[in-house]
Design a protein around this motif. Sequence first.
Motif, mmCIF file in Angstrom:
data_model
loop_
_atom_site.group_PDB
_atom_site.id
_atom_site.type_symbol
_atom_site.label_atom_id
_atom_site.label_comp_id
_atom_site.label_asym_id
_atom_site.label_seq_id
_atom_site.Cartn_x
_atom_site.Cartn_y
_atom_site.Cartn_z
ATOM 1 N N ILE A 140 -2.042 -23.703 -1.112
ATOM 2 C CA ILE A 140 -2.824 -24.621 -0.297
ATOM 3 C C ILE A 140 -2.510 -24.535 1.187
ATOM 4 C CG2 ILE A 140 -3.403 -27.104 -0.230
ATOM 5 C CD1 ILE A 140 -4.378 -25.483 -2.660
ATOM 6 N N LYS A 141 -1.134 -24.585 1.389
ATOM 7 C CA LYS A 141 -0.746 -24.342 2.923
ATOM 8 C C LYS A 141 -1.544 -23.244 3.478
ATOM 9 C CE LYS A 141 3.757 -26.710 2.896
ATOM 10 N NZ LYS A 141 4.917 -26.497 3.023
ATOM 11 N N LEU A 142 -1.393 -22.120 2.732
ATOM 12 C CA LEU A 142 -2.060 -20.936 3.342
ATOM 13 C C LEU A 142 -3.525 -20.741 3.380
ATOM 14 C CD1 LEU A 142 0.609 -18.360 1.433
ATOM 15 C CD2 LEU A 142 0.374 -18.842 4.022
ATOM 16 N N GLY A 143 -4.419 -21.664 2.748
ATOM 17 C CA GLY A 143 -5.559 -21.835 2.876
ATOM 18 C C GLY A 143 -6.705 -21.805 1.494
ATOM 19 N N ALA A 144 -5.870 -21.713 0.297
ATOM 20 C CA ALA A 144 -6.764 -21.791 -0.887
ATOM 21 C C ALA A 144 -7.190 -23.116 -0.997
ATOM 22 C CB ALA A 144 -5.606 -21.457 -1.955
ATOM 23 N N VAL A 145 -8.379 -23.234 -1.564
ATOM 24 C CA VAL A 145 -8.946 -24.605 -2.077
ATOM 25 C C VAL A 145 -8.567 -25.162 -3.124
ATOM 26 C CG1 VAL A 145 -10.874 -23.886 -0.322
ATOM 27 C CG2 VAL A 145 -11.133 -23.435 -2.939
ATOM 28 N N ASN A 146 -7.858 -24.237 -4.138
ATOM 29 C CA ASN A 146 -7.350 -24.736 -5.490
ATOM 30 C C ASN A 146 -6.778 -24.091 -6.188
ATOM 31 O OD1 ASN A 146 -7.519 -26.561 -7.579
ATOM 32 N ND2 ASN A 146 -9.635 -27.169 -7.253
ATOM 33 N N TYR A 147 -5.937 -24.231 -7.022
ATOM 34 C CA TYR A 147 -5.000 -23.633 -7.969
ATOM 35 C C TYR A 147 -5.119 -23.868 -9.465
ATOM 36 C CZ TYR A 147 0.047 -22.429 -8.868
ATOM 37 O OH TYR A 147 1.016 -21.630 -9.277
ATOM 38 N N LEU A 148 -5.523 -22.842 -10.168
ATOM 39 C CA LEU A 148 -5.848 -23.255 -11.569
ATOM 40 C C LEU A 148 -4.624 -22.346 -12.193
ATOM 41 C CD1 LEU A 148 -9.601 -22.953 -11.750
ATOM 42 C CD2 LEU A 148 -8.106 -25.029 -11.667
ATOM 43 N N CYS A 149 -4.269 -22.859 -13.545
ATOM 44 C CA CYS A 149 -3.311 -22.133 -14.428
ATOM 45 C C CYS A 149 -4.287 -21.576 -15.421
ATOM 46 C CB CYS A 149 -2.395 -23.140 -15.055
ATOM 47 S SG CYS A 149 -1.548 -24.108 -13.783
ATOM 48 N N LYS A 150 -3.999 -20.119 -15.676
ATOM 49 C CA LYS A 150 -4.690 -19.334 -16.680
ATOM 50 C C LYS A 150 -4.135 -19.968 -18.115
ATOM 51 C CE LYS A 150 -5.154 -15.147 -14.288
ATOM 52 N NZ LYS A 150 -4.644 -13.593 -13.970
ATOM 53 N N PRO A 151 -4.747 -19.884 -19.196
ATOM 54 C CA PRO A 151 -6.299 -19.383 -19.311
ATOM 55 C C PRO A 151 -7.384 -20.429 -18.503
ATOM 56 C CG PRO A 151 -5.592 -20.165 -21.120
ATOM 57 C CD PRO A 151 -4.412 -20.238 -20.569
ATOM 58 N N VAL A 152 -8.105 -19.816 -18.040
ATOM 59 C CA VAL A 152 -9.302 -20.812 -17.456
ATOM 60 C C VAL A 152 -10.731 -19.805 -17.869
ATOM 61 C CG1 VAL A 152 -8.085 -21.450 -15.531
ATOM 62 C CG2 VAL A 152 -9.345 -19.512 -15.192
ATOM 63 N N ASP A 153 -11.633 -20.712 -17.769
ATOM 64 C CA ASP A 153 -13.031 -20.305 -18.103
ATOM 65 C C ASP A 153 -13.802 -20.264 -16.861
ATOM 66 O OD1 ASP A 153 -14.360 -23.019 -17.995
ATOM 67 O OD2 ASP A 153 -14.171 -23.234 -20.155
#
Length: 179
Positions: A96-109
């Motif tokens: 997030i500090k580096l600019g990502a808007v979100n962070y998700l843990c796999k598995p994801v759909d």
Amino acid sequence: MQDSAQRLLIIDDDDMFCHVLERAMQRRSLDVAVAHDGLQALEMAERHQPELATLDLKLEHESGLKILPELLRIVPDCRVVILTGYSSIATAVEAIKLGAVNYLCKPVDADEVLAALEKTEGNPEAEVADNPPSINRLTWEHIQKVLQEHDGNISATARALGMHRRTLQRKLQKRPVRR
């Protein structure tokens, strides 16, 4: 595809995951490009100019956290979601500090990824867990934090943690401990 379709860049070294996510996103009318490593991702970003991107935290030979700033330098308005099977608080905060808007843990759909890409504000109603993390999870989190502080250097991290380098490598090869 229509010219107005949003452009998505998927950056992941897992061929099957890329194929499944690419097809799912194309069915949702996105114009999708796929890259399997950092160099390929940056080249595709120059050509494709994506508005959206998914970036695997742990590519085969590199960290997504190292690619993220370069990606955003090329396409500053790109909304990037970090995806990982190796989640930790330390890497989530750094992403997030580096600019990502979100962070998700796999598995994801695909729907979860789209929702994360489209989300523009935090949720003050987010559920707070009643039970604290396990000792094993806290250990995993601490190792990830120290590893991050040493820019992914295994030897320096092992010294900082007071453990043998091979012991640390074995711990890092294991999947993250559940809460």
